[in-house]
Design an enzyme around this catalytic site. Structure first.
Site, PDB file in Angstrom:
ATOM      1  N   SER A   1      36.507  35.983  33.693  1.00  0.00           N
ATOM      2  CA  SER A   1      38.293  37.012  34.400  1.00  0.00           C
ATOM      3  C   SER A   1      38.880  36.991  34.757  1.00  0.00           C
ATOM      4  O   SER A   1      39.851  37.427  34.149  1.00  0.00           O
ATOM      5  CB  SER A   1      36.646  37.683  35.600  1.00  0.00           C
ATOM      6  OG  SER A   1      35.903  37.849  35.950  1.00  0.00           O
TER       7      SER A   1
ATOM      8  N   HIS B   1      38.279  41.492  45.739  1.00  0.00           N
ATOM      9  CA  HIS B   1      38.183  41.010  44.541  1.00  0.00           C
ATOM     10  C   HIS B   1      39.628  42.333  44.332  1.00  0.00           C
ATOM     11  O   HIS B   1      40.434  41.742  43.403  1.00  0.00           O
ATOM     12  CB  HIS B   1      36.940  41.560  43.641  1.00  0.00           C
ATOM     13  CG  HIS B   1      36.262  40.610  43.234  1.00  0.00           C
ATOM     14  ND1 HIS B   1      36.275  39.528  42.704  1.00  0.00           N
ATOM     15  CD2 HIS B   1      35.028  40.335  43.981  1.00  0.00           C
ATOM     16  CE1 HIS B   1      35.185  38.576  42.565  1.00  0.00           C
ATOM     17  NE2 HIS B   1      34.931  38.901  43.521  1.00  0.00           N
TER      18      HIS B   1
END
Length: 171
Positions: A14, A48
């Protein structure tokens, strides 16, 4: 242009995808595929989102990625595993139907013009062997879908211990 960023858990997938997107665009899209299963998962999603700065445009899309207009944009789609889980649960673990639906979505993404889509996935088959039959079915589904996306992608990067290893590079 389509990128597939793959690797094991906590391999840096990510971060790599997000850094690539920020290099390619001033306001990249972040497409989160997670379904809000419970309050704890919502907390994870909120955390997040807060980790990404104001440059990001956040979109939540559980399944139908093709409904997003990616033209002229750079986007990170994170991640295939959570996205496939949504198909798997909704089809009551019907692997052929999941593959059909998910492949149709990827095919629609490939057709979008002037888009850069960076897809993050997991190599769950490289980890522990699933103990349950349903776990093994999902692992197979994930592996077949990863192969399909990799065949459509212009670039494929395998993340190993935070190090990107180019597997496939656009010609």
């Amino acid at each position: 242009m389509m990128y597939l960023i793959t690797g094991g858990e906590r391999s840096g997938k990510s971060s790599y995808a997000e850094n690539l997107a920020k290099k390619l665009a001033e306001k990249p899209l972040y497409v989160a595929t997670a379904r809000k299963w419970d309050a704890n998962f919502q907390e994870r999603i909120d955390r997040h989102q807060k980790d990404r700065d104001e440059r990001w445009i956040n979109i939540e899309k559980e399944k139908f990625l093709s409904e997003i207009d990616f033209s002229g944009k750079v986007a990170v789609v994170d991640c295939v595993t959570l996205w496939l889980t949504n198909f798997f649960v909704d089809t009551k673990n019907d692997v052929p139907l999941c593959l059909q639906q998910a492949k149709a979505e990827i095919d629609a993404l490939v057709k979008q013009e002037n888009a850069t889509i960076i897809i993050v996935t997991n190599e769950i088959g490289m980890g522990l062997h699933a103990e349950t039959a349903v776990g093994r079915k999902f692992t197979e589904l994930q592996g077949w879908m990863n192969q399909y996306i990799a065949s459509k992608a212009d670039n494929v990067v395998l993340m190993v211990s935070g190090i990107p290893v180019e597997i496939k590079k656009a010609k």
